[in-house]
Each structure stands twice: as structure tokens, then as C-alpha cells.
Scaffold this motif. Structure first.
Motif, PDB file in Angstrom:
ATOM      1  N   GLY A 105      36.439  80.325-103.090  1.00  0.00           N
ATOM      2  CA  GLY A 105      37.559  79.453-103.056  1.00  0.00           C
ATOM      3  C   GLY A 105      38.961  80.216-102.463  1.00  0.00           C
ATOM      4  N   LEU A 106      40.378  79.851-102.908  1.00  0.00           N
ATOM      5  CA  LEU A 106      41.362  80.336-102.500  1.00  0.00           C
ATOM      6  C   LEU A 106      41.661  81.967-103.040  1.00  0.00           C
ATOM      7  CD1 LEU A 106      44.121  80.186-101.313  1.00  0.00           C
ATOM      8  CD2 LEU A 106      45.077  79.681-103.618  1.00  0.00           C
ATOM      9  N   ILE A 107      41.571  82.901-102.093  1.00  0.00           N
ATOM     10  CA  ILE A 107      41.597  84.204-102.318  1.00  0.00           C
ATOM     11  C   ILE A 107      42.963  84.833-101.792  1.00  0.00           C
ATOM     12  CG2 ILE A 107      39.210  84.607-102.952  1.00  0.00           C
ATOM     13  CD1 ILE A 107      39.046  85.945-100.017  1.00  0.00           C
TER      14      ILE A 107
ATOM     15  N   HIS B 183      35.669  94.890-104.500  1.00  0.00           N
ATOM     16  CA  HIS B 183      36.671  94.075-103.495  1.00  0.00           C
ATOM     17  C   HIS B 183      37.320  94.800-102.867  1.00  0.00           C
ATOM     18  CE1 HIS B 183      36.311  91.818-107.671  1.00  0.00           C
ATOM     19  NE2 HIS B 183      36.864  90.661-106.924  1.00  0.00           N
ATOM     20  N   PHE B 184      37.240  96.116-102.425  1.00  0.00           N
ATOM     21  CA  PHE B 184      37.431  96.870-101.232  1.00  0.00           C
ATOM     22  C   PHE B 184      36.640  97.051-100.169  1.00  0.00           C
ATOM     23  CE2 PHE B 184      40.270  98.128-104.897  1.00  0.00           C
ATOM     24  CZ  PHE B 184      41.445  98.998-104.594  1.00  0.00           C
ATOM     25  N   LEU B 185      37.027  96.473 -99.188  1.00  0.00           N
ATOM     26  CA  LEU B 185      36.420  96.279 -97.877  1.00  0.00           C
ATOM     27  C   LEU B 185      36.253  97.432 -97.154  1.00  0.00           C
ATOM     28  CD1 LEU B 185      37.854  92.750 -96.906  1.00  0.00           C
ATOM     29  CD2 LEU B 185      35.950  93.112 -98.367  1.00  0.00           C
ATOM     30  N   PRO B 186      34.949  97.878 -96.718  1.00  0.00           N
ATOM     31  CA  PRO B 186      34.884  99.090 -95.886  1.00  0.00           C
ATOM     32  C   PRO B 186      35.551  98.904 -94.393  1.00  0.00           C
ATOM     33  CG  PRO B 186      32.946  97.621 -95.751  1.00  0.00           C
ATOM     34  CD  PRO B 186      33.691  96.970 -96.717  1.00  0.00           C
ATOM     35  N   ALA B 187      36.318 100.106 -94.430  1.00  0.00           N
ATOM     36  CA  ALA B 187      37.294 100.163 -93.088  1.00  0.00           C
ATOM     37  C   ALA B 187      36.941 101.248 -92.353  1.00  0.00           C
ATOM     38  CB  ALA B 187      38.465 100.236 -93.685  1.00  0.00           C
ATOM     39  N   ALA B 188      35.800 102.108 -92.528  1.00  0.00           N
ATOM     40  CA  ALA B 188      35.795 103.125 -91.490  1.00  0.00           C
ATOM     41  C   ALA B 188      35.608 102.636 -89.939  1.00  0.00           C
ATOM     42  CB  ALA B 188      34.306 103.909 -91.981  1.00  0.00           C
ATOM     43  N   ARG B 189      35.099 101.437 -89.701  1.00  0.00           N
ATOM     44  CA  ARG B 189      34.770 101.086 -88.413  1.00  0.00           C
ATOM     45  C   ARG B 189      36.157 100.344 -87.745  1.00  0.00           C
ATOM     46  NH1 ARG B 189      28.691  98.836 -88.164  1.00  0.00           N
ATOM     47  NH2 ARG B 189      27.464 100.791 -88.945  1.00  0.00           N
ATOM     48  N   ILE B 190      36.841  99.876 -88.591  1.00  0.00           N
ATOM     49  CA  ILE B 190      37.939  99.423 -88.167  1.00  0.00           C
ATOM     50  C   ILE B 190      39.361  99.818 -88.529  1.00  0.00           C
ATOM     51  CG2 ILE B 190      36.819  97.083 -87.839  1.00  0.00           C
ATOM     52  CD1 ILE B 190      38.056  96.434 -90.836  1.00  0.00           C
ATOM     53  N   GLY B 191      39.330 101.337 -88.496  1.00  0.00           N
ATOM     54  CA  GLY B 191      40.540 102.147 -89.051  1.00  0.00           C
ATOM     55  C   GLY B 191      41.972 101.846 -88.345  1.00  0.00           C
ATOM     56  N   ASP B 192      42.004 101.052 -87.134  1.00  0.00           N
ATOM     57  CA  ASP B 192      43.164 100.979 -86.536  1.00  0.00           C
ATOM     58  C   ASP B 192      43.562  99.373 -86.689  1.00  0.00           C
ATOM     59  OD1 ASP B 192      41.021  99.882 -84.834  1.00  0.00           O
ATOM     60  OD2 ASP B 192      42.129 100.478 -83.148  1.00  0.00           O
ATOM     61  N   VAL B 193      42.830  98.556 -87.541  1.00  0.00           N
ATOM     62  CA  VAL B 193      42.974  97.177 -87.730  1.00  0.00           C
ATOM     63  C   VAL B 193      44.565  96.700 -87.774  1.00  0.00           C
ATOM     64  CG1 VAL B 193      42.458  96.932 -89.807  1.00  0.00           C
ATOM     65  CG2 VAL B 193      42.207  94.865 -88.482  1.00  0.00           C
ATOM     66  N   LEU B 194      45.092  97.583 -88.764  1.00  0.00           N
ATOM     67  CA  LEU B 194      46.334  97.259 -89.052  1.00  0.00           C
ATOM     68  C   LEU B 194      47.325  97.725 -88.062  1.00  0.00           C
ATOM     69  CD1 LEU B 194      46.684  98.125 -92.960  1.00  0.00           C
ATOM     70  CD2 LEU B 194      46.089  95.888 -91.892  1.00  0.00           C
ATOM     71  N   HIS B 195      47.055  98.597 -87.392  1.00  0.00           N
ATOM     72  CA  HIS B 195      47.956  99.138 -86.211  1.00  0.00           C
ATOM     73  C   HIS B 195      47.785  98.122 -85.146  1.00  0.00           C
ATOM     74  CE1 HIS B 195      49.592 103.062 -87.294  1.00  0.00           C
ATOM     75  NE2 HIS B 195      48.315 102.976 -88.298  1.00  0.00           N
ATOM     76  N   ARG B 196      46.681  97.314 -84.875  1.00  0.00           N
ATOM     77  CA  ARG B 196      46.373  96.405 -83.919  1.00  0.00           C
ATOM     78  C   ARG B 196      46.979  95.041 -84.146  1.00  0.00           C
ATOM     79  NH1 ARG B 196      41.427  95.025 -83.592  1.00  0.00           N
ATOM     80  NH2 ARG B 196      40.191  96.365 -84.930  1.00  0.00           N
TER      81      ARG B 196
ATOM     82  N   GLY C  42      31.114  90.839 -94.882  1.00  0.00           N
ATOM     83  CA  GLY C  42      31.078  90.939 -96.176  1.00  0.00           C
ATOM     84  C   GLY C  42      31.793  90.835 -97.387  1.00  0.00           C
ATOM     85  N   ILE C  43      32.315  89.668 -97.923  1.00  0.00           N
ATOM     86  CA  ILE C  43      32.971  89.683 -99.456  1.00  0.00           C
ATOM     87  C   ILE C  43      31.682  89.594-100.410  1.00  0.00           C
ATOM     88  CG2 ILE C  43      34.277  88.535-100.957  1.00  0.00           C
ATOM     89  CD1 ILE C  43      36.093  87.752 -98.458  1.00  0.00           C
ATOM     90  N   ALA C  44      31.762  90.516-101.367  1.00  0.00           N
ATOM     91  CA  ALA C  44      30.990  90.499-102.485  1.00  0.00           C
ATOM     92  C   ALA C  44      31.597  90.409-103.956  1.00  0.00           C
ATOM     93  CB  ALA C  44      30.123  91.777-102.616  1.00  0.00           C
TER      94      ALA C  44
ATOM     95  N   PRO D 198      42.687 102.365 -93.719  1.00  0.00           N
ATOM     96  CA  PRO D 198      43.517 101.324 -94.629  1.00  0.00           C
ATOM     97  C   PRO D 198      42.744 100.785 -95.781  1.00  0.00           C
ATOM     98  CG  PRO D 198      42.483 100.348 -92.701  1.00  0.00           C
ATOM     99  CD  PRO D 198      42.347 101.855 -92.512  1.00  0.00           C
ATOM    100  N   LEU D 199      43.454 100.592 -97.057  1.00  0.00           N
ATOM    101  CA  LEU D 199      42.952  99.637 -98.130  1.00  0.00           C
ATOM    102  C   LEU D 199      42.937  98.343 -97.737  1.00  0.00           C
ATOM    103  CD1 LEU D 199      45.094 101.618-100.740  1.00  0.00           C
ATOM    104  CD2 LEU D 199      42.653 102.049-100.334  1.00  0.00           C
ATOM    105  N   LEU D 200      41.740  98.028 -97.666  1.00  0.00           N
ATOM    106  CA  LEU D 200      41.643  96.546 -97.539  1.00  0.00           C
ATOM    107  C   LEU D 200      41.106  95.754 -98.695  1.00  0.00           C
ATOM    108  CD1 LEU D 200      40.284  96.460 -93.835  1.00  0.00           C
ATOM    109  CD2 LEU D 200      42.610  96.040 -94.370  1.00  0.00           C
ATOM    110  N   LEU D 201      41.489  94.867 -99.299  1.00  0.00           N
ATOM    111  CA  LEU D 201      40.996  94.298-100.273  1.00  0.00           C
ATOM    112  C   LEU D 201      41.226  92.708-100.625  1.00  0.00           C
ATOM    113  CD1 LEU D 201      42.968  95.110-103.576  1.00  0.00           C
ATOM    114  CD2 LEU D 201      43.271  96.428-101.424  1.00  0.00           C
ATOM    115  N   TRP D 202      40.551  91.976-101.312  1.00  0.00           N
ATOM    116  CA  TRP D 202      40.746  90.700-101.805  1.00  0.00           C
ATOM    117  C   TRP D 202      40.564  90.654-103.094  1.00  0.00           C
ATOM    118  CZ3 TRP D 202      37.184  87.426-104.292  1.00  0.00           C
ATOM    119  CH2 TRP D 202      36.013  87.922-104.447  1.00  0.00           C
TER     120      TRP D 202
END
Length: 211
Positions: free
Chosen positions: A29-31, A63-76, A90-92, A167-171
Motif C-alpha cells: 500500500g502507501l509507503i 526496511h533498509f535497501l541495499p545501496a552498494a551498487r547504486i552508491g551515487d543514486v542520490l547524487h544523480r 526488492g522490498i521485503a 546512502p541510507l535508503l529505506l521505506w
């Protein structure tokens, strides 16, 4: 010192980027989503920690999403916004009930998640000694008094050299589905922050209300 967070001791935070968004997930649902990244250097005599208040009652390491492969996502994302501004101008799911304080490693941080900030000191023994900060009781009481129902993330670190963390990425399911919230309090004294004080900031904030 520039930044957009609260630390338990003297530290230098720079280049902080904060993202928040709202998404309708087909299963959950809404997250709401949060992205948080900065470059941190510990200037305290011992271990240090960054504190973030998150507007949700239910949060776990999953709830913390892995970010090793997208470490520059926030900069992009910042670059995309800056380019758009220039042109225009992958949300679990964790089924079990969470523990009072959950401790896990995320990149340069050892993170403690607590629904009750005053429960954090008892869990510090689970943090490696070289990252274990001294937490002022008035700082934890500040969070308990001002952010009831929130989950507090205490991100412990010890690197003396400036190091950009992943980056700390979470939902999470938000307390208020109609309000996007970013943790933007700023204080590096280790004490409870003065909400009337002026601070120098160096951060970017982005929001997305897509469905």
C-alpha cells in the motif's frame, strides 16, 4: 559546521543529500521512502554517532535497501534536478514484531533502531567498542519528548578522515500518509539541540509524490 543532522560529538558533515518520496506499493500500500547521504569525519575524542528521527512506529533492518551498487543514486538525482532547474529557469516486509532496539551494520555505520530513545543506552553494548559513542541523557530525552511515536536511528561511526557513506535508503509506513518528512535538525555538540539557534547548512533536499 555544515550538515543536516544531530551528532553525539563534534563532527564535520558535508554534502548532505536528503530525499523523501511517497509510493503506492502493490503489496504494502502507501509507503514513504527516505534517502540520506553525507560525507562525515569524526572530530570527537572517541566514537561518534549521527541521529535521525523517522516518522514511523515500525522499522527493522530489512526496511533498509541495499545501496552498494547504486552508491551515487542520490547524487544523480541532484544532478537531474539541477539540470531540470537550469533548463526551466526488492522490498521485503518484516512479519515479526521488532525488538525494542535493533542493531546492525550499514556501510561505515553501526545502526541502532529504537521506538523508545531512552532504551538505546542499554543496547550500546552490542556496538563494537571502536564505534560505541557516549550518548547524553538529555539528547535522548529530547527525542522522546519531541518525536513520540517515531523510530530513532542512531548511526555510530569512528572514521577520523572524511568519508562519504553509502546512502541510507529505506521505506516505511508513515505516521501521517499526507506529510513528507525529512530529518533536518542540526546540532553537533552532543547535547539536545537548541531549536531557536541559527545554523549553517550544506545539503540538498528532494521530494517525490509519485504513485
Amino acid at each position: 559546521m555544515p550538515g543536516a543532522c544531530i551528532s553525539t560529538g563534534e563532527a564535520a558533515f558535508s554534502g548532505t543529500i536528503v530525499y523523501c518520496g511517497r509510493q503506492h506499493h502493490p503489496e504494502h500500500g502507501l509507503i514513504h521512502l527516505l534517502g540520506y547521504q553525507n560525507t562525515a569525519a569524526n572530530l570527537a575524542d572517541g566514537p561518534n554517532a549521527m541521529l535521525l528521527h523517522l516518522p514511523t512506529r515500525r522499522l527493522s533492518p530489512r526496511h533498509f535497501l541495499p545501496a552498494a551498487r547504486i552508491g551515487d543514486v542520490l547524487h544523480r538525482m541532484v544532478t537531474a534536478v539541477e539540470c531540470a532547474t537550469a533548463e526551466a529557469d526488492g522490498i521485503a516486509w518484516m512479519g515479526a514484531e521488532p525488538q525494542p532496539v535493533q542493531v546492525f551494520d550499514h556501510d561505515v555505520y553501526t545502526v541502532l533502531l529504537a521506538a523508545d530513545p531512552t532504551a538505546v543506552p542499554a543496547a550500546l553494548r552490542q556496538v563494537p567498542t571502536h564505534r560505541r559513542p557516549v550518548l547524553a541523557p538529555d539528547l535522548l530525552r529530547f527525542y522522546a519528548d519531541h518525536f513520540p511515536g517515531h523510530t530513532i536511528a542512531v548511526c555510530c561511526f569512528d572514521n577520523a578522515d572524511a568519508q562519504r557513506a553509502e546512502p541510507l535508503l529505506l521505506w516505511y509506513h508513515p505516521l501521517d500518509p499526507d506529510r513528507l518528512t525529512v530529518p533536518a535538525l542540526d546540532s553537533h555538540t552532543g547535547a539536545a539541540p537548541d531549536l531557536d539557534a541559527a545554523v549553517t547548512v550544506d545539503h540538498g533536499i528532494g521530494a517525490n509524490t509519485g504513485s
